[in-house]
Design an enzyme around this catalytic site. Structure first.
Site, short mmCIF file in Angstrom:
data_model
loop_
_atom_site.label_atom_id
_atom_site.label_comp_id
_atom_site.label_asym_id
_atom_site.label_seq_id
_atom_site.Cartn_x
_atom_site.Cartn_y
_atom_site.Cartn_z
CG ASP A 56 88.79 124.52 -0.80
OD1 ASP A 56 87.72 124.45 -1.43
OD2 ASP A 56 89.90 124.47 -1.37
CG ASP A 79 88.64 126.28 -4.15
OD1 ASP A 79 87.54 125.72 -3.98
OD2 ASP A 79 89.66 125.67 -4.52
CB SER A 137 88.10 120.87 -2.64
OG SER A 137 87.38 121.82 -3.39
#
Length: 446
Positions: free
Chosen positions: A243, A245, A102
């Protein structure tokens, strides 16, 4: 039951150190594959990754693990986490895997697992996989070893799905948008989707080299995005993390807008359009009290959870909510996705910007946040929060904030950090108590 491998968001750590070694990654593939070998059909797993150098190693090890227990593998290459969740469902796969740490530095990596419904695994599934990790795997007979292949059109599938969440009657023509992809998983899909919807796109963080993911770029460091928005006189800036998100926004005046303001915008907008379910929004204990007060003024509630987007999703599913997220920028809209999706959230913000006809600086300041300060204290080992001196300092700080604010102390589930957050009406007091607690933690961790 204590966890040995899984944290709050899958398995994560520095690569080539446990638990992020090739050996453990292969065992994860074997254990997760064995756990999801249910039924007589040919089993399939979808594997995506971000742009970290170590992604090649982890991907190869996972492929070896999954195929060795008889599961076929579909590799989609660098793709956002929500895209992997989407493709897991659309390809009727038994399991989805995202290789990513992430927002962490490039030297870290992680393994996130999704079930066949596209949602992150439950605690029960993770514990079952952990129980298998240190055992001896049951390998498939030679003729039943899995096959592996790459799917080349995965990016196009995700771009199409993301664009479907944007209202049919709107376009982004004439809107100048700076998008910072953090040299991460969305470096191709995000600029393409925005361009296809008509935006004048200025792209940053789209030259990944394996080691520059999240480096002075993206949602955790939006300084470059802010500078580019002001330089180009853009209408808005969009920052994703490694990533993709997470979403953080910069308005036309260079002000950074966090997830709380974005949840307020989307939640209230959907409420007025009759689209909001659950009577409110789900957020974590980190969200600003100003968000809670703003929603209450609209007749809506704020349901709080522990930190972690998986806990937000669990509460959303249990309570029938369709908007939730985290202050850090995870925005979850279950009408469109099973996890946080930075691009889809950005499209909802852009839709509001176009339909309202207001500048971002007017639209995105939904409420006045209370003074809030978060500091991280890194520690090498041990349990500094168990120290008597730390506990005494925390108790004193809480006493000082009674009636005017709150104090939240927690250990990060993904990094060796103690997070100290205070919020209240007196900004000076908030700053004092945070520093006092941080100093106590540093002394205990020395």
């Amino acid at each position: 039951m204590a966890r040995k491998y899984f944290g709050t968001d899958g398995i994560r750590g520095r690569t080539n150190q446990a638990p992020m070694t090739a050996e453990i990654a292969m065992k994860v593939g074997q254990a997760a594959g064995a756990h999801f070998l249910r039924g007589a059909h040919r089993h399939r797993v979808v594997i995506g990754k971000d742009t970290r150098l170590s992604g090649y190693m982890v991907e190869s090890a996972l492929v070896a693990g999954f195929t060795s227990v008889g599961m076929d593998v579909v590799m989609v290459g660098p793709m956002p986490t929500p895209a992997v969740a989407l493709l897991t469902r659309s390809m009727r796969a038994d399991l989805g895997v995202m290789i990513s740490a992430s927002h962490n530095p490039f030297a870290d990596n992680g393994i996130k697992l999704f079930g066949p419904d596209g949602y992150k695994l439950s605690d029960a599934d993770e514990l079952a996989i952990e129980a298998l990790l240190d055992g001896t795997p049951t390998l498939a007979p030679a003729e039943q070893i899995g096959r592996a292949r790459r799917v080349e059109d995965a990016r196009g599938r995700y771009i199409h799905a993301a664009k479907l969440t944007f209202p049919d009657n709107l376009r982004l023509d004439g809107l100048r948008v700076v998008v910072d992809c953090a040299n991460g998983a969305a470096y191709q899909v995000a600029p393409s989707a925005l361009w296809e919807l008509g935006a004048d796109v200025i792209a940053l963080g789209v030259t990944p080299n394996g080691t520059n993911i999240n480096e002075r770029t993206g949602s955790t460091d939006p300084a470059a995005l802010r500078a580019k928005v002001l330089e180009t006189r853009a209408d808005i800036g969009i920052a994703l993390d490694g990533d993709a998100d997470r979403l953080i926004v910069v308005d036309d005046r260079g002000t950074i807008v966090d997830g709380d303001q974005l949840m307020a915008l989307i939640g209230v907008s959907w409420h007025r359009r009759g689209l909001l379910r659950g009577g409110g929004v789900v957020a974590t204990v980190m969200s600003n009290l100003g968000l809670e007060r703003h929603l209450e003024a609209q007749g809506l509630t704020l349901h709080r959870t522990n930190v972690g987007d998986r806990y937000v999703v669990e509460a959303m599913r249990a309570g029938g909510y369709n908007v939730g997220g985290e202050q850090s920028g995870h925005i979850i809209m279950t009408d469109y996705a099973t996890t946080g999706d930075g691009l889809v959230a950005a499209l909802q913000v852009l839709a509001a910007l176009v339909s309202e006809g207001k500048p971002a600086s007017k639209l995105l300041r939904q409420f006045e946040p209370l003074p809030q300060l978060l500091k991280n204290v890194r520690f090498a080992g041990g349990q500094p929060l168990d120290d008597a001196g730390v506990q005494k300092t925390i108790a004193a700080a809480e006493e000082r904030l009674v009636g005017t604010g709150r104090l939240l102390i927690r250990k990060s589930g993904t990094e060796p950090l103690i997070r100290v957050m205070a919020e209240g009406e007196d900004e000076a007091l908030v700053s004092e108590v945070v520093e006092e607690v941080c100093q106590a933690v540093r002394r205990a961790a020395a």
